[in-house]
Design a protein around this motif. Structure first.
Motif, mmCIF file in Angstrom:
data_model
loop_
_atom_site.group_PDB
_atom_site.id
_atom_site.type_symbol
_atom_site.label_atom_id
_atom_site.label_comp_id
_atom_site.label_asym_id
_atom_site.label_seq_id
_atom_site.Cartn_x
_atom_site.Cartn_y
_atom_site.Cartn_z
ATOM 1 N N GLU A 1 0.648 -1.331 0.181
ATOM 2 C CA GLU A 1 0.008 0.123 0.146
ATOM 3 C C GLU A 1 0.696 1.486 0.160
ATOM 4 O O GLU A 1 0.590 2.130 -1.014
ATOM 5 C CB GLU A 1 -0.705 -0.377 1.523
ATOM 6 C CG GLU A 1 -2.086 -0.982 0.176
ATOM 7 C CD GLU A 1 -2.751 -0.627 2.329
ATOM 8 O OE1 GLU A 1 -4.302 -1.539 1.921
ATOM 9 O OE2 GLU A 1 -2.700 -0.092 3.051
ATOM 10 N N GLY A 2 1.681 1.150 0.617
ATOM 11 C CA GLY A 2 2.657 2.746 1.150
ATOM 12 C C GLY A 2 2.195 3.491 1.686
ATOM 13 O O GLY A 2 0.742 3.282 2.508
ATOM 14 N N GLU A 3 2.205 4.802 1.604
ATOM 15 C CA GLU A 3 1.135 5.550 2.666
ATOM 16 C C GLU A 3 1.258 5.154 3.808
ATOM 17 O O GLU A 3 0.135 5.443 4.308
ATOM 18 C CB GLU A 3 -0.155 6.094 1.575
ATOM 19 C CG GLU A 3 0.082 6.952 0.429
ATOM 20 C CD GLU A 3 -0.880 6.713 -0.249
ATOM 21 O OE1 GLU A 3 -2.281 7.038 0.385
ATOM 22 O OE2 GLU A 3 -0.700 7.652 -0.975
ATOM 23 N N ASP B 1 3.977 1.250 -4.203
ATOM 24 C CA ASP B 1 2.964 2.306 -4.061
ATOM 25 C C ASP B 1 1.855 2.231 -4.257
ATOM 26 O O ASP B 1 1.049 2.767 -5.069
ATOM 27 C CB ASP B 1 4.015 2.935 -5.119
ATOM 28 C CG ASP B 1 3.357 4.881 -5.405
ATOM 29 O OD1 ASP B 1 2.780 5.103 -4.096
ATOM 30 O OD2 ASP B 1 3.800 5.345 -6.314
ATOM 31 N N PHE B 2 1.080 1.044 -4.178
ATOM 32 C CA PHE B 2 -0.054 -0.049 -5.055
ATOM 33 C C PHE B 2 -1.176 1.165 -4.828
ATOM 34 O O PHE B 2 -2.059 1.683 -5.523
ATOM 35 C CB PHE B 2 -0.223 -0.774 -4.167
ATOM 36 C CG PHE B 2 -1.420 -1.526 -4.543
ATOM 37 C CD1 PHE B 2 -2.008 -1.923 -5.290
ATOM 38 C CD2 PHE B 2 -3.031 -2.218 -3.557
ATOM 39 C CE1 PHE B 2 -3.074 -2.788 -5.874
ATOM 40 C CE2 PHE B 2 -4.065 -2.174 -4.025
ATOM 41 C CZ PHE B 2 -4.212 -2.263 -5.590
ATOM 42 N N TRP C 1 7.451 -5.114 -2.191
ATOM 43 C CA TRP C 1 8.385 -4.871 -0.453
ATOM 44 C C TRP C 1 8.257 -6.170 -0.089
ATOM 45 O O TRP C 1 7.051 -6.967 0.779
ATOM 46 C CB TRP C 1 7.456 -3.929 0.389
ATOM 47 C CG TRP C 1 8.785 -3.115 1.688
ATOM 48 C CD1 TRP C 1 10.642 -3.084 1.253
ATOM 49 C CD2 TRP C 1 8.567 -3.717 3.207
ATOM 50 N NE1 TRP C 1 10.023 -2.506 2.575
ATOM 51 C CE2 TRP C 1 9.921 -3.560 3.703
ATOM 52 C CE3 TRP C 1 7.171 -4.225 3.120
ATOM 53 C CZ2 TRP C 1 9.775 -3.383 4.794
ATOM 54 C CZ3 TRP C 1 7.244 -4.614 4.535
ATOM 55 C CH2 TRP C 1 8.670 -4.103 5.589
ATOM 56 N N SER C 2 9.195 -7.091 1.118
ATOM 57 C CA SER C 2 9.037 -7.850 1.219
ATOM 58 C C SER C 2 9.659 -7.978 2.819
ATOM 59 O O SER C 2 11.137 -8.360 3.098
ATOM 60 C CB SER C 2 9.520 -9.138 0.977
ATOM 61 O OG SER C 2 9.237 -10.661 1.023
ATOM 62 N N TRP C 3 9.063 -7.475 3.856
ATOM 63 C CA TRP C 3 9.669 -7.433 5.563
ATOM 64 C C TRP C 3 11.261 -7.139 5.577
ATOM 65 O O TRP C 3 11.562 -5.975 4.635
ATOM 66 C CB TRP C 3 9.486 -8.810 5.882
ATOM 67 C CG TRP C 3 8.323 -9.765 5.055
ATOM 68 C CD1 TRP C 3 7.799 -10.288 4.712
ATOM 69 C CD2 TRP C 3 6.734 -8.929 5.894
ATOM 70 N NE1 TRP C 3 6.162 -11.181 5.254
ATOM 71 C CE2 TRP C 3 5.677 -9.590 5.439
ATOM 72 C CE3 TRP C 3 6.386 -7.877 7.076
ATOM 73 C CZ2 TRP C 3 4.654 -9.814 5.307
ATOM 74 C CZ3 TRP C 3 5.035 -7.413 6.911
ATOM 75 C CH2 TRP C 3 4.259 -8.227 5.953
#
Length: 468
Positions: A24-26, A59-60, A426-428
């Motif tokens: 998601e981001g943000e 940045d989904f 992104w993976s942890w």
């Protein structure tokens, strides 16, 4: 004579898996609270590969419309994501209107794009303020999770058909509390099993809330509830000793049977509980817990499969931290490894999981909810057009789909397949170290999406159901 190609059933669905915190981001916008990944990123960014913390995802939230169109163009009809607890509710447990509006918009846009959304309610992303109240070691947090599920079911119940309480409930006890890999990096086997037990109660309360909301008409009548776990079929050496077989029993019991029994029988495996007690592990059982667990039976199961587990008898019954130790790792000499990730590639494990379910849980319907291969430094392998060349991804997915096809032919009730990481995410703490996607995300060009060479193969399989 040409080799006959395997085919998947026509009603077998093929889709993509992702999660809120990884895409998601943000992270601090729209009323979202801090979660543990945000906290860890702020406290020690050096723990993350290339110092890329949780903030951006892929940045989904900015690119969701583009990504939904891309999924559809690649031949997919559905995908799984998660609602972030820290985005949906505020610190008082009330609905965050901005967070709710985002998910309503995502679900609306998904329907418009022709994509069904599978919604998971927890993907390792506990709100930090609840972790500071004890996290999964606390009954208060179990009740807070139950409340969160009730709000989510009633808010989105008319929109969503497929719900899941947890993703990989075995991972957080291991990574945070036992192996010391994830924040806050603890090494306490007993606390890890307490967390596992409380997550089991939380799952069961979530299922009970789903049933109640559905009975009241707040959730659509055709909706289903499930759980998603990472299952690692457990093997040992040839000609095993009794001690080797005991190592298999307990390893599989903790990682696999615990969850399979919970979601099919509404109870935990007694032999595992007995062995934990004999090993000095005391679970925080209270009066009435058995009745709560009995409500944990689901409609179907998601199986995340990446690799098997291979064990042998332990050299010592305690480890370096003085914790109970039921098995040592067994290194199979014939193992084929993904060197980037350090995981064994063993498609047969997926077939074996299907056969185990067919034998021991014959009424259980399931689907492959995650499967994928992450490779480091993929960007170095490009054709003249700049596309990432990734034949290994095609080989990986093909071999696992072939295992699924054989399992179905032999009686497995497998209904579909979701690839993990259709679009690089992104993976942890590994951040973007290992890329899983059929679609590249260019971090140096505004998170731009670029299909890799393998994407063409995926589209053929998704639209034809023939494994080429």
């Amino acid at each position: 004579m040409a080799e006959q190609k395997l085919a998947l059933p026509k009603d077998f669905f093929i889709g993509s898996a992702l999660s809120g915190p990884q895409t998601e981001g943000e992270w601090n916008k729209g009323g979202k609270l801090e979660n543990l990944w945000d906290t860890w990123s702020m406290e020690n960014l050096d723990d993350f590969y290339n110092r890329v913390g949780s903030y951006g995802g892929n940045d989904f939230m900015a690119k969701y419309k583009e990504d939904l169109v891309l999924m559809k163009e690649l031949g997919l009809d559905n995908y799984r994501t998660s609602i972030q607890w820290s985005r949906l509710l505020d610190e008082n447990g009330n609905l965050n209107p901005e967070g709710a509006a985002w998910y309503h918009e995502l679900f609306r846009a998904s329907a418009k794009a022709g994509l069904d959304v599978f919604v998971n309610l927890y993907h390792f992303d506990m709100p930090t303020y609840l972790f500071r109240r004890g996290g999964w070691e606390s009954r208060e947090v179990v009740e807070a999770y139950a409340h969160y599920t009730d709000v989510a079911f009633r808010e989105f119940g008319s929109e969503i058909k497929y719900w899941f309480t947890f993703n990989e409930p075995i991972v957080e006890p291991e990574q945070r509390y036992q192996e010391g890999v994830w924040y806050p990096k603890l090494h306490d086997y007993g606390r890890a099993r307490t967390v596992q037990y409380h997550i089991s109660l939380a799952h069961s309360l979530g299922v009970a809330n789903f049933r109640a909301a559905q009975a009241e008409g707040a959730v659509r009548a055709d909706a289903k509830i499930g759980m998603i776990n990472c299952f690692t079929p457990t093997y040992t050496k040839e000609n095993p000793s009794e001690a080797d077989l005991e190592a298999v029993r307990m390893t599989s019991g903790i990682n696999n049977r615990w969850w399979l029994d919970l979601i099919t029988k509404g109870a935990l495996p007694q032999d595992v509980l007995d062995s934990l007690k004999e090993g000095g592990v005391r679970l925080p059982v209270r009066a009435g817990d058995a009745e709560i667990l009995a409500q944990g039976v689901v409609d179907w199961l998601g199986c995340n499969y990446y690799h098997p587990t291979r064990v042998q008898a332990p050299a010592s019954k305690v480890d370096q931290y003085g914790l109970p130790h039921f098995a040592d790792e067994y290194v199979w000499p014939d193992a084929v490894m993904n060197e980037s990730r350090g995981w064994e590639i063993y498609p047969e494990g997926l077939y074996d999981f299907g056969m185990d379910c067919a034998k021991n849980y014959p009424e259980l319907e399931w689907f492959v909810s995650e499967n994928g291969i992450g490779i480091m430094d993929e960007y170095k392998n490009r054709d003249e057009q700049g596309r990432v060349i990734d034949p290994y991804r095609v080989d990986f997915v093909r071999s696992h789909l072939e295992a699924v096809s054989r399992a179905i032919a032999d009686g497995a009730k497998c209904r579909g397949y979701h690839y993990w990481g259709l679009i690089d995410n992104w993976s942890w703490s590994n951040a973007f170290k290992n890329r899983y996607g059929f679609v590249e995300v260019d971090l140096m060009d505004g998170y731009k999406r670029r299909p890799k060479q393998s994407a063409e193969w995926l589209t053929k399989v998704a639209t034809s159901h023939v494994i080429e």
